[in-house]
Design an enzyme around this catalytic site. Sequence first.
Site, PDB file in Angstrom:
ATOM      1  N   CYS A  66       6.096   1.565  16.346  1.00 43.54           N
ATOM      2  CA  CYS A  66       6.815   0.418  16.911  1.00 43.54           C
ATOM      3  C   CYS A  66       7.445  -0.406  15.794  1.00 43.54           C
ATOM      4  CB  CYS A  66       5.846  -0.445  17.727  1.00 43.54           C
ATOM      5  SG  CYS A  66       6.619  -1.820  18.592  1.00 43.54           S
ATOM      6  N   CYS A  67       6.675  -0.698  14.736  1.00 43.40           N
ATOM      7  CA  CYS A  67       7.215  -1.437  13.597  1.00 43.40           C
ATOM      8  C   CYS A  67       8.352  -0.664  12.928  1.00 43.40           C
ATOM      9  CB  CYS A  67       6.115  -1.705  12.572  1.00 43.40           C
ATOM     10  SG  CYS A  67       4.898  -2.943  13.048  1.00 43.40           S
TER      11      CYS A  67
ATOM     12  N   CYS B  12       1.747  -9.531  18.424  1.00 43.36           N
ATOM     13  CA  CYS B  12       0.965  -9.025  17.295  1.00 43.36           C
ATOM     14  C   CYS B  12       0.536 -10.122  16.333  1.00 43.36           C
ATOM     15  CB  CYS B  12       1.760  -7.964  16.540  1.00 43.36           C
ATOM     16  SG  CYS B  12       2.193  -6.530  17.543  1.00 43.36           S
TER      17      CYS B  12
ATOM     18  N   CYS C  29       3.523  -3.810   8.018  1.00 45.77           N
ATOM     19  CA  CYS C  29       4.430  -3.280   9.040  1.00 45.77           C
ATOM     20  C   CYS C  29       5.227  -2.080   8.548  1.00 45.77           C
ATOM     21  CB  CYS C  29       5.382  -4.370   9.524  1.00 45.77           C
ATOM     22  SG  CYS C  29       6.513  -4.970   8.247  1.00 45.77           S
TER      23      CYS C  29
END
Length: 240
Positions: A115-116, A201, A226
């Site tokens: 996702c990051c 987050c 990240c």
Amino acid sequence: MDPAPLETKLQNLGLEESLAILDREFANQAVFSTSFGLEDQAITHAILSQNLKIRIVTLDTGRLFRETYELHQITNDTYKARIETYFPEAERLEAFVNTNGPDSFYTSVENRKECCHIRKVIPLERALDGAKIWITGIRKEQSGFRTEMTKFEIDSAKQIVKYHPILDWTWEDTKEYIKNKNIPYNPLHDKGYPSIGCAPCTRAIEPGEDFRAGRWWWENESAKECGLHWVDGKLTPKKG
């Protein structure tokens, strides 16, 4: 590019002076990436108050706090600027969410890192395209993984020199600079959020907790980056 001559030239200079020299030597080829944290607001002020030609870019992940979006607008208005915004690739993000769900980052470290990667790392590559210097708001105090970093580093994967002008600043140094210069900042900092990322987050930290304890709080400490500053599984190496 060998960063040693730059390091020598900028040694012992303050934030404004060092950025002014970079501006003269790398006009339009120096990029500062901001997420509108306290450190980034300090550097943004140093750039825009001097009318430097250093590009300022930000990554809109689509999951930021409302306060972050508001500060983006306030910063643009205050300095009569237009900070460049980069978004994730729609097709790639749609495929990831449709396959894994909207909050799959809670279910595995692999999903969270992917996702990051989609929301941050890939857009950053576009933002840095053609740049020679990448300026960041990293401070040693932010994380145990950052204590060995140096102000100038080479990110070989991106083929760019990274410069961390306030690497040695403390949190108190940063707050004092913001206060003295009357720089707009995210009100979440006053509510226990020293480090602010995506809303799902990030949580406020408790007294005595590590600076970045509120980031990806459900994960092991060793995973809490990240990917923007990682190369081959670790933070970008020292110069040379």
